[in-house]
Motif scaffolding. Structure first.
Motif, PDB file in Angstrom:
ATOM      1  N   ARG A 125       0.575  -1.159   0.190  1.00  0.00           N
ATOM      2  CA  ARG A 125       0.018  -0.030  -0.009  1.00  0.00           C
ATOM      3  C   ARG A 125       0.950   1.222  -0.003  1.00  0.00           C
ATOM      4  O   ARG A 125       1.805   1.362   0.920  1.00  0.00           O
ATOM      5  N   SER A 128       1.864   2.713   3.463  1.00  0.00           N
ATOM      6  CA  SER A 128       2.456   1.870   4.519  1.00  0.00           C
ATOM      7  C   SER A 128       3.525   2.902   5.048  1.00  0.00           C
ATOM      8  O   SER A 128       4.519   3.632   4.430  1.00  0.00           O
ATOM      9  N   ASP A 189       3.270  -2.574   8.285  1.00  0.00           N
ATOM     10  CA  ASP A 189       2.717  -2.359   7.237  1.00  0.00           C
ATOM     11  C   ASP A 189       3.351  -3.212   6.222  1.00  0.00           C
ATOM     12  O   ASP A 189       2.796  -3.768   5.187  1.00  0.00           O
ATOM     13  N   GLY A 210      -4.240  -5.629   4.589  1.00  0.00           N
ATOM     14  CA  GLY A 210      -3.361  -4.740   3.911  1.00  0.00           C
ATOM     15  C   GLY A 210      -1.950  -5.005   4.067  1.00  0.00           C
ATOM     16  O   GLY A 210      -1.153  -4.187   3.414  1.00  0.00           O
ATOM     17  N   HIS A 212       1.806  -6.155   3.616  1.00  0.00           N
ATOM     18  CA  HIS A 212       2.703  -6.698   2.410  1.00  0.00           C
ATOM     19  C   HIS A 212       3.916  -7.426   3.049  1.00  0.00           C
ATOM     20  O   HIS A 212       4.648  -7.056   4.108  1.00  0.00           O
ATOM     21  N   ARG A 281      -1.321  -6.095  -6.035  1.00  0.00           N
ATOM     22  CA  ARG A 281      -2.442  -5.767  -5.203  1.00  0.00           C
ATOM     23  C   ARG A 281      -3.804  -5.340  -5.751  1.00  0.00           C
ATOM     24  O   ARG A 281      -3.789  -4.506  -6.542  1.00  0.00           O
ATOM     25  N   ARG A 284      -7.333  -2.645  -1.193  1.00  0.00           N
ATOM     26  CA  ARG A 284      -6.546  -2.239  -0.101  1.00  0.00           C
ATOM     27  C   ARG A 284      -6.146  -3.126   0.952  1.00  0.00           C
ATOM     28  O   ARG A 284      -5.129  -3.249   1.598  1.00  0.00           O
ATOM     29  N   ASP A 285      -7.109  -3.852   1.424  1.00  0.00           N
ATOM     30  CA  ASP A 285      -7.025  -4.805   2.780  1.00  0.00           C
ATOM     31  C   ASP A 285      -6.377  -6.144   2.202  1.00  0.00           C
ATOM     32  O   ASP A 285      -6.335  -6.889   3.131  1.00  0.00           O
TER      33      ASP A 285
END
Length: 323
Positions: A125, A128, A189, A210, A212, A281, A284-285
């Protein structure tokens, strides 16, 4: 003439921003069919814990073919020696002449961190802000520098099995030390796992929406992994190479053997995301995970940079192997 680059030569020449760009381009070339990176065969000596991996690649745009011979020797730790050692042989793709022999240690560390940065830029994201590290050695330091170039982290959290290592890392980077790996995962994040684990050190039950993950540290052995099967199942998995993942990644092979998911769960390579052939991705989640084994094409990308820079600046030694 063949260029010989020692570890100190490599450290004088190598730069993360250039390696980032070169690794990014190399993965895109692989996805476009302009480069090849076969699965590395592993040679094991009977009666020992040693494994020798032949990591090969060839690239038309880079004009090189390379082989990195990686020695993975866990028993070296008992003698205060590096567990992994490597050397890179690069030859011209045009005429087969031997262009260079390069010590692999620094190349491997920097190109691995660069690959994680490329994956993070593509999959994490954009908002992050907390970087979490499970493991606090030299590879963790390289990841801090590489990932800071792609996202503006304002907090770093770390856990290490060795308290002294964690404190040294925190003193250098300003990271907050956590008392458990789960605390790092809950805070992060973007999470990087950087341990030579055989059994999982990170559980999928800890993953927040969300997140990574860059799963980096486990040795390239089918029975070694850092992430449990539930973590792999929950994530949108992107691999550096499907061939390599299905050949030597315990993070992938163990849940496949368990029937947790099928091969379709790992059908996306990083290069395919970079060129837009497959999505990264999508929500978002969504939890995304880059399964980083490291491939010979990344070594090739770094070798091309080093050879060109060494020739420009007159660094390294030339030897005529045909004399």
């Amino acid at each position: 003439m063949t260029l010989i680059l020692t570890r100190s030569d490599v450290l004088r020449l190598i730069t993360l921003p250039e390696v980032f760009t070169a690794v990014q381009r190399a993965h895109a070339d692989l996805a476009r069919g302009e480069a090849v990176a076969p699965a590395p065969p592993a040679m094991r000596l009977p009666g020992t814990d040693a494994a020798f991996l032949v990591m090969a690649a060839a690239s038309r745009p880079a004009g090189l073919a390379v082989v990195k011979l990686l020695a993975d020797m866990p028993s070296n730790a008992d003698h205060a020696l590096p567990v992994q050692r490597s050397a890179i042989l690069a030859v011209s793709a045009a005429d087969g002449s031997c262009e260079a022999l390069i010590d692999g240690a620094a190349v491997t560390r920097v190109r691995t961190a660069a690959a994680s940065a490329v994956a993070t830029a593509a999959l994490a994201r954009p908002d992050s802000r907390v970087l979490g590290l499970v493991g606090a050695g030299a590879l963790a330091r390289a990841h801090v520098h590489a990932l800071a170039a792609v996202l503006p982290f304002d907090r770093i959290v770390v856990w290490s099995r060795t308290e002294a290592t964690a404190h040294a890392f925190a003193a250098e980077t300003g990271a907050e030390i956590c008392t458990a790996a789960a605390d790092v995962v809950h805070a992060a994040d973007v999470l990087c796992t950087l341990t030579p684990a055989r059994e999982p050190v990170v559980r999928g039950a800890w993953f927040r929406p969300g997140l990574h993950v860059n799963a980096v540290g486990a040795p390239p052995r089918a029975d070694h992994r850092e992430i449990d099967s539930e973590g792999m199942r929950r994530a949108r998995v992107v691999v550096d190479s499907r061939l390599s993942a299905l050949h030597e990644s315990g993070d992938v092979l163990i849940p496949l053997r368990e029937g947790v998911f099928g091969p379709e769960h790992i059908d996306t390579e990083l290069g395919e995301v970079l060129i837009g052939a497959k999505p990264g991705r999508t929500e978002r989640d969504q939890i995304t995970l880059f399964n980083s084994l490291g491939i010979g094409l990344q070594d090739l990308a770094a070798a091309r940079l080093l050879i060109d820079a060494a020739r420009k600046h007159g660094i390294g030694a030339d030897i005529d192997l045909t004399a």
